[in-house]
Design an enzyme around this catalytic site. Structure first.
Site, PDB file in Angstrom:
ATOM      1  N   LYS A 180       0.872  -1.187   0.000  1.00 54.18           N
ATOM      2  CA  LYS A 180       0.000   0.000   0.000  1.00 54.18           C
ATOM      3  C   LYS A 180       0.894   1.218   0.000  1.00 54.18           C
ATOM      4  O   LYS A 180       1.958   1.216   0.633  1.00 54.18           O
ATOM      5  CB  LYS A 180      -0.859   0.022   1.267  1.00 54.18           C
ATOM      6  CG  LYS A 180      -1.948  -1.017   1.284  1.00 54.18           C
ATOM      7  CD  LYS A 180      -3.266  -0.391   1.717  1.00 54.18           C
ATOM      8  CE  LYS A 180      -4.380  -1.423   1.744  1.00 54.18           C
ATOM      9  NZ  LYS A 180      -4.647  -1.924   3.095  1.00 54.18           N
ATOM     10  N   HIS A 237       0.452   7.280   2.445  1.00 49.11           N
ATOM     11  CA  HIS A 237      -0.223   8.559   2.170  1.00 49.11           C
ATOM     12  C   HIS A 237      -0.260   9.414   3.426  1.00 49.11           C
ATOM     13  O   HIS A 237       0.246   9.006   4.474  1.00 49.11           O
ATOM     14  CB  HIS A 237      -1.614   8.337   1.575  1.00 49.11           C
ATOM     15  CG  HIS A 237      -2.547   7.584   2.471  1.00 49.11           C
ATOM     16  ND1 HIS A 237      -3.139   8.157   3.571  1.00 49.11           N
ATOM     17  CD2 HIS A 237      -2.978   6.303   2.426  1.00 49.11           C
ATOM     18  CE1 HIS A 237      -3.905   7.259   4.158  1.00 49.11           C
ATOM     19  NE2 HIS A 237      -3.817   6.124   3.491  1.00 49.11           N
ATOM     20  N   HIS A 288      -0.727   8.534   7.086  1.00 47.76           N
ATOM     21  CA  HIS A 288       0.294   7.852   7.892  1.00 47.76           C
ATOM     22  C   HIS A 288       1.281   8.811   8.536  1.00 47.76           C
ATOM     23  O   HIS A 288       2.186   8.392   9.235  1.00 47.76           O
ATOM     24  CB  HIS A 288       1.081   6.869   7.022  1.00 47.76           C
ATOM     25  CG  HIS A 288       0.245   5.803   6.412  1.00 47.76           C
ATOM     26  ND1 HIS A 288       0.091   5.658   5.067  1.00 47.76           N
ATOM     27  CD2 HIS A 288      -0.513   4.848   7.000  1.00 47.76           C
ATOM     28  CE1 HIS A 288      -0.721   4.643   4.827  1.00 47.76           C
ATOM     29  NE2 HIS A 288      -1.111   4.131   5.978  1.00 47.76           N
TER      30      HIS A 288
END
Ligand code: ARG
Length: 571
Positions: A131, A134, A137
């Site tokens: 993942k 973005h 986080h």
């Protein structure tokens, strides 16, 4: 060595000298001391009625007795008004005490040894494989990183853990998709985004052809069974993700001591499940094994699925035991968004029910959501902001500002990185962590107001003053010149910094430090604009102002360091 502490110590000494068997704890006196709203009433006031009960004397009598015995160079004079002892500090001596104390141990003002011999584990960032990183986080990464520095600063042994999300049936689908449509070079080149694309394609095609789901399951089974090819592909996915993420960690200056994530606990869950069973905590529910938490107003925690598969919480249970055994932690912090409040409440409760006292050292350090320019992020609607892009843009914008404001600055690229990244990090750590954040460029990158660049700029200003003041470095300072209200405010901010660091640690709240350095910067700028630092006719006074500047520089640098922001010397 904060002024309040010193004064409290003097009061405790005076009490000991005035009254028989009177041992006051300095911390208690600190708690009693008030700061009068009007400076005419003193810098501190001791309301003596608080002592009346223990000493069995009338407050005015206590105040007079203490006033007679109190001494110390920090105290200019005291006045007794009713039951109050008003204390006027000797500003020159106070200034000398604070500034010299800060400068005696550069970079260490506010540090302590309270954590010596103790260990704290910090679980933060904890990214998911395949993942993209973005801006959602950012908080876990920076709050965790900052807390790690704060605990280190206070003598703790710290263990930073990136509890990787590297287990789950989705990885079977991803391997299946790769086998069907992927190729190595593309993934190497495209990194995580290429894996995400494969995954998205898998879902789209599975809608039309449900047999793909079986294929995905089959590949996951292979991963579970340790099939060589499956594992090879999967660990390569992991490596690619970590390599991609590392670029962001490098920009942020963040690192970890362990990357043991969910997969690491594959072979470590049996004993936990066994213990739960032995302690009668597992009950069957529709074929699955759960821990019932009805009595605690929580839904049951699912520990084993009916097919025997383990879950997120099963792994977190195993991780808790592992960390307890491996690191013997005193505290174990989980820096995770508030969406997982229930998960951690369940986790801690289960450990409690198992009878493990050490669960008391565990804490969920939760935080709010990030939106971007007024809009909530949503992968589904395609509104995502990748951290790497955000940081890149911040650096670019900082670079433009520098080009405009200081075109002759050496190492512009380096400073642009420090300022751009610093602006983003500061913005993230400026509010109480539980509050939601709306990231806005104009507010993050402004050189005015409560921003990273503003504080960094103040630091650079101090450095510039110090460069120009080389000649006064060795002059004997006359601290009596630091007696005006502006200097006093700077001194107060300096002297209270250690208290703030402690509070930030006790509450796991980096924003307290962010705010404190901001107030310090504001106080110094006010001082700077209202007073001339350099006065050729007064070397001793200049030396005192220069040393004050040096102390401010030092504490701003420390404060920024503790929140993970760099402090350039020129901007
Ligand atoms: N990877 C998880 C997520 O993105 C966070 C893991 C937090 N740490 C833990 N020990 N559960 O939601």
């Amino acid at each position: 060595m904060d002024m309040k502490q010193i004064i409290a110590g003097r009061i405790a000494d005076a009490a000991k000298a005035s009254f028989e068997n009177c041992e006051l704890a300095v911390a208690d006196v600190v708690a009693m001391l008030e700061t009068p709203p009007d400076k005419k009433l003193g810098d501190y006031a001791l309301p003596c009625f608080r002592l009346a009960k223990t000493l069995r004397k009338a407050p005015p009598m206590i105040a007079s007795a203490l006033a007679e015995k109190i001494g110390g160079e920090e105290i200019d004079r005291v006045e007794v008004v009713g039951g109050y002892m008003n204390i006027f500090v000797s500003r020159g001596n106070m200034a000398a005490g604070i500034v010299e104390a800060v400068l005696k141990t550069p970079g260490k003002w506010g540090s302590s040894a309270v954590g010596e011999g103790k260990t704290v584990c910090l679980d933060y960032s904890s990214i998911n494989i395949a993942k993209r990183f973005h801006i959602g986080h950012l908080s876990t990464t920076m709050i965790g990183h900052s807390l790690k520095r704060i605990y280190d600063f206070n003598g703790y042994t710290t263990v930073g853990i990136n509890h990787l999300g590297d287990w789950g049936s989705q990885f079977g689908k991803m391997v299946a998709a790769y086998k069907l449509w992927g190729n190595r070079e593309e993934v190497e080149r495209g990194g995580v985004q290429a894996m995400v694309d494969l995954y998205v394609r898998f879902h789209a095609e599975a809608e039309k052809d449900p047999s793909l789901d079986d294929l995905g399951r089959a590949w996951f089974k292979k991963i579970e069974d340790g099939d060589e090819e499956a594992l090879e592909i999967f660990s390569w996915f992991k490596a690619v993700t970590l390599k991609d993420t590392q670029r962001v960690y490098d920009l942020l200056g963040v690192s970890f001591d362990s990357y043991n994530g969910e997969a690491f606990y594959n072979d470590k869950m049996d004993p936990v499940v066994q213990e739960l069973r032995e302690k009668g905590l597992l009950v069957e529910s529709q074929g699955a094994q759960v821990v019932s938490l009805d009595d605690y107003n929580m839904p049951p925690a699912l520990v084993l699925r009916s097919d025997g598969a383990t879950l997120y919480i099963t792994r977190d249970l195993a991780a808790a035991f592992y960390r307890h055994n491996e690191y013997k932690f005193d505290k174990c912090l989980y820096v995770v968004a508030y969406q997982q409040n229930l998960h951690f409440k369940q986790l801690f409760k289960i450990l409690d029910l198992m009878g493990h006292e050490w669960h008391k050292g565990m804490e969920h350090v939760s935080f709010g959501m990030v939106s971007y320019e007024g809009r909530a992020l949503s992968t589904r609607e395609g509104y995502v902001v990748y951290l790497e892009d955000l940081l890149g843009k911040a650096i670019e914008k900082a670079r433009e500002i520098i080009e405009e404001k200081s075109p002759n600055l050496p190492n512009k690229d380096e400073v642009a990185r420090q300022v751009g990244v610093g602006a983003v990090v500061y913005f993230d750590l400026h509010n109480e962590r539980i509050k939601d954040i709306d990231f806005r460029w104009d507010r993050a990158l402004s050189f005015e107001g409560e921003t990273g660049p503003y504080v960094q700029y103040t630091h650079a200003r101090c450095c510039s003053v110090l460069r120009k003041a080389e000649a006064y470095k060795d002059a004997q300072p006359n601290y009596d010149v630091l007696c005006d209200d502006e200097a006093l405010e700077v001194l107060m901010q300096l002297s209270r910094f250690p208290e703030t660091v402690r509070k930030a640690m006790d509450q796991n709240e980096p924003c307290l430090i962010t705010r404190h350095v901001t107030s310090l910067a504001q106080a110094y700028n006010k001082y700077y604009f209202e007073h001339r630092i350099m006065d050729e006719g007064d070397a001793a006074g200049t030396a005192a102002r220069v040393r004050l500047t040096d102390a401010v520089r030092d504490v701003i640098k420390t404060g920024l360091y503790l929140i993970g922001v760099e402090a350039p010397e020129r901007m």
